[in-house]
Design an enzyme around this catalytic site. Structure first.
Site, PDB file in Angstrom:
ATOM      1  N   CYS A 277       1.222  -0.090   2.833  1.00 56.90           N
ATOM      2  CA  CYS A 277       0.564   1.672   2.771  1.00 56.90           C
ATOM      3  C   CYS A 277      -0.245   1.767   2.576  1.00 56.90           C
ATOM      4  O   CYS A 277      -1.707   0.946   1.759  1.00 56.90           O
ATOM      5  CB  CYS A 277       1.743   2.326   1.583  1.00 56.90           C
ATOM      6  SG  CYS A 277       3.809   1.828   1.878  1.00 56.90           S
TER       7      CYS A 277
ATOM      8  N   GLY B 254      -0.077   1.046   7.477  1.00 59.22           N
ATOM      9  CA  GLY B 254       1.179   2.128   7.698  1.00 59.22           C
ATOM     10  C   GLY B 254       1.320   3.381   8.668  1.00 59.22           C
ATOM     11  O   GLY B 254       0.645   3.270   9.625  1.00 59.22           O
TER      12      GLY B 254
ATOM     13  N   ASN C 230       0.917   2.925  -2.662  1.00 62.15           N
ATOM     14  CA  ASN C 230       1.033   1.373  -2.381  1.00 62.15           C
ATOM     15  C   ASN C 230       1.285  -0.024  -2.806  1.00 62.15           C
ATOM     16  O   ASN C 230       0.936  -0.384  -3.899  1.00 62.15           O
ATOM     17  CB  ASN C 230      -0.494   1.429  -1.665  1.00 62.15           C
ATOM     18  CG  ASN C 230      -0.681  -0.350  -0.865  1.00 62.15           C
ATOM     19  OD1 ASN C 230      -0.048  -0.786  -0.106  1.00 62.15           O
ATOM     20  ND2 ASN C 230      -1.746  -0.440  -0.847  1.00 62.15           N
ATOM     21  N   GLY C 231       2.772  -0.479  -2.809  1.00 65.94           N
ATOM     22  CA  GLY C 231       2.681  -1.659  -3.054  1.00 65.94           C
ATOM     23  C   GLY C 231       3.993  -1.952  -3.040  1.00 65.94           C
ATOM     24  O   GLY C 231       4.950  -1.238  -1.848  1.00 65.94           O
TER      25      GLY C 231
ATOM     26  N   TYR D 201      -5.435 -10.636   6.930  1.00 71.69           N
ATOM     27  CA  TYR D 201      -4.835  -9.459   7.783  1.00 71.69           C
ATOM     28  C   TYR D 201      -5.149  -8.471   7.438  1.00 71.69           C
ATOM     29  O   TYR D 201      -5.751  -7.257   8.548  1.00 71.69           O
ATOM     30  CB  TYR D 201      -4.207 -10.302   8.083  1.00 71.69           C
ATOM     31  CG  TYR D 201      -2.572  -9.069   9.135  1.00 71.69           C
ATOM     32  CD1 TYR D 201      -3.351  -9.333   9.807  1.00 71.69           C
ATOM     33  CD2 TYR D 201      -1.863  -7.942   8.460  1.00 71.69           C
ATOM     34  CE1 TYR D 201      -2.170  -8.586  11.135  1.00 71.69           C
ATOM     35  CE2 TYR D 201      -1.073  -7.235   9.995  1.00 71.69           C
ATOM     36  CZ  TYR D 201      -1.007  -7.735  10.735  1.00 71.69           C
ATOM     37  OH  TYR D 201      -0.991  -6.856  11.375  1.00 71.69           O
TER      38      TYR D 201
END
Length: 514
Positions: free
Chosen positions: A2, A28, A102-103, A259
């Protein structure tokens, strides 16, 4: 994965948060949300879809205030189609707190049980982020006496969060009437950058998942939030920070550089662009050893993430570099689309080959990584259909053999093409003449060199199965995979599919703040 952003400014932040989320859209595409703080009132709007589709002019006008947080969601836990799991999340006590995360937490099941049985708090969704919010709220409640909140209380609460929570998390939150809180897990697995902007009225503060937000919003990049560190910025602009974990040690997720992150970002002092150039240089050595006669006519990247690596590889080997695919930028990134069916459907819509670049040639395709192999298989077939004589596929990352439990959507071993297969097996599976993988040590060295030698440890579990948090067992992975494959994991899905937006003004009762 995210994307999160948080701002404490001297002027309205709604447009700044919107622009920041647009910059983070690659992290996201499932949902987006913004909450702003205006005195003791939160204003929230969130919904499913891209940022540009979720927010309209009327929504932006309702997001009042000089502080706020935002989130773009890519589902790794819970339901990909549930509006209820869009972020930020809100809880009304103490004071009123909103949080974006985020995670991925690895002990969320335990946390939810503790919330219900011991802390007497209700978790309404499958999201681990809602559990994290309630842990923070509970720890603040235990320490607050009356309508006062000090930096010491905030930092003590975050210290307690670190003691209870396991996994990867970069967090930004707002506490109504007080300020913004941001913190990062003790290993710094997920990134979080800090920026400042000087105005005549004082300093403005911004935190975001990637430094590119700091740059594009006109802020100055100060540094990254340290592993285990917490930052507290009052709405008046007072900055406080403290290390809240005694054994914090930086080991960032290396897949950010492979990535996810934009090449113009700098994460923990590592230029993503430079790291990818280094990956290409080291991959060239592997290609040279596997194809000694250099039976290659042209090097072609699979856009977009692999371009830096492919260009450097071609330069090192003295081979022509060409762009052989045209990308439709209006199709989402296939890797982060929920569901294998949509992933297969979107590949040809997303990439179309330029036949003249392939016809009659021995082609070396370069990709950032090979995860499930479905996209690679279709791309190789496209190239053969264009008349290529031979098709080699080189990956800037090693074989992905293990589930990633820290926020990347590849949790089942059955989906990973490298699990239980040799390189030759993989080449046969995807229809290539050979598959050439980066060595893990070479990948680490590429990122370490880009850091100037400062960072030598990375989170690399998807390649080597070594989970840095030390709490991942085979039983945990089995349960995770069973949950992913079970239709019950989507129990919060809206059956009518038409409730896509949520707009809220969250009022907080007037308090005599001391």
């Amino acid at each position: 994965m995210c994307g999160i952003v948080g701002v404490v400014a001297k002027t309205p932040v709604n447009q700044l948060l919107y622009d920041g989320l647009l910059v983070l859209q690659h992290r996201g595409q499932d949902a987006a949300g913004i909450v702003t703080g205006e005195g003791l009132v939160f204003h929230m709007h969130k919904g499913q879809g891209l940022v540009r589709d979720v927010f309209r002019t009327r929504n932006m006008r309702s997001l009042l205030g000089n502080a706020g947080i935002g989130h773009v969601r890519y589902p790794t836990a819970g339901s990909a189609s549930s509006l209820a799991e869009s972020q930020p999340f809100y809880v009304n006590s103490p004071f009123g707190i909103v949080l974006a995360h985020n995670g991925n937490l690895t002990n969320d099941k335990q946390l939810k049980s503790e919330m219900y049985r011991t802390d007497l708090r209700h978790i309404n969704t499958n999201s681990d982020s809602e559990a994290l919010l309630n842990v923070l709220a509970h720890e603040l409640s235990r320490r607050v006496q009356g309508p006062r909140l000090t930096p010491e209380i905030v930092f003590d609460a975050v210290t307690a969060v670190h003691q209870r929570v396991r996994g990867a998390y970069a967090v930004v939150a707002m506490i109504a009437g007080f300020g913004m809180v941001a913190f990062r897990d003790p290993h710094g697995i997920r990134p979080l950058a800090l920026g400042t902007h000087e105005t005549p009225e004082g300093t403005e503060y911004l935190v975001a998942s990637e430094s590119v937000v700091v740059d594009t919003m006109g802020f100055k990049l100060e540094r990254d939030v340290a592993p285990g560190e917490a930052i507290y910025v009052t709405f008046e602009g007072e900055f406080h920070n403290r290390q809240c974990h005694p054994d914090a040690k930086l080991a960032p997720c290396i897949f950010e550089h492979v990535y996810f992150a934009r090449p113009d970002s700098v994460i923990d002092g590592i230029s993503v662009h430079e790291a990818r150039l280094n990956m290409g240089e080291r991959l060239a050595d592997k290609v040279r050893s596997m194809v000694p006669a250099l039976d290659i006519d042209v090097v072609i990247p699979i856009p977009d993430t692999s371009r830096d690596s492919a260009l450097q590889l071609a330069n090192v080997l003295g081979l022509p570099y060409r762009e052989g695919f045209i990308k439709n930028r209006y199709i989402g990134r296939t890797f982060i689309m929920p569901g294998q069916a949509s992933r297969k459907k979107s590949v040809r819509q997303k990439l179309n080959p330029i036949a003249v670049e392939f016809r009659g040639k021995n082609v070396l395709l370069v990709d950032d990584s090979i995860v499930r192999g479905t996209t690679s298989q279709q791309i190789v077939q496209m190239v053969r259909d264009c008349g290529a004589r031979k098709v080699y596929l080189a990956s800037a990352a090693p074989p992905v053999k293990f589930p990633h439990v820290y926020g990347i959507d590849m949790p089942t071993r059955a989906e990973l093409i490298a699990t239980g297969r040799t390189d030759a097996d993989i080449a046969e599976e995807i229809g290539a003449d050979a598959v050439i993988y980066q060595e893990l040590d070479a990948l680490k060295a590429a990122c370490t060199d880009a850091s100037g030698g400062r960072i030598v440890e990375f989170e690399t579990s998807c390649f080597d199965g070594n989970y840095i948090t030390g709490d991942i067992t085979d039983a945990y992975l089995d349960e995770l995979e069973a949950k992913r494959l079970s239709p019950l994991s989507n129990k919060f899905k809206d059956p009518d599919g038409d409730a896509r937006l949520l707009d809220m003004n969250i009022g907080v009762a007037e308090q005599n703040l001391i």
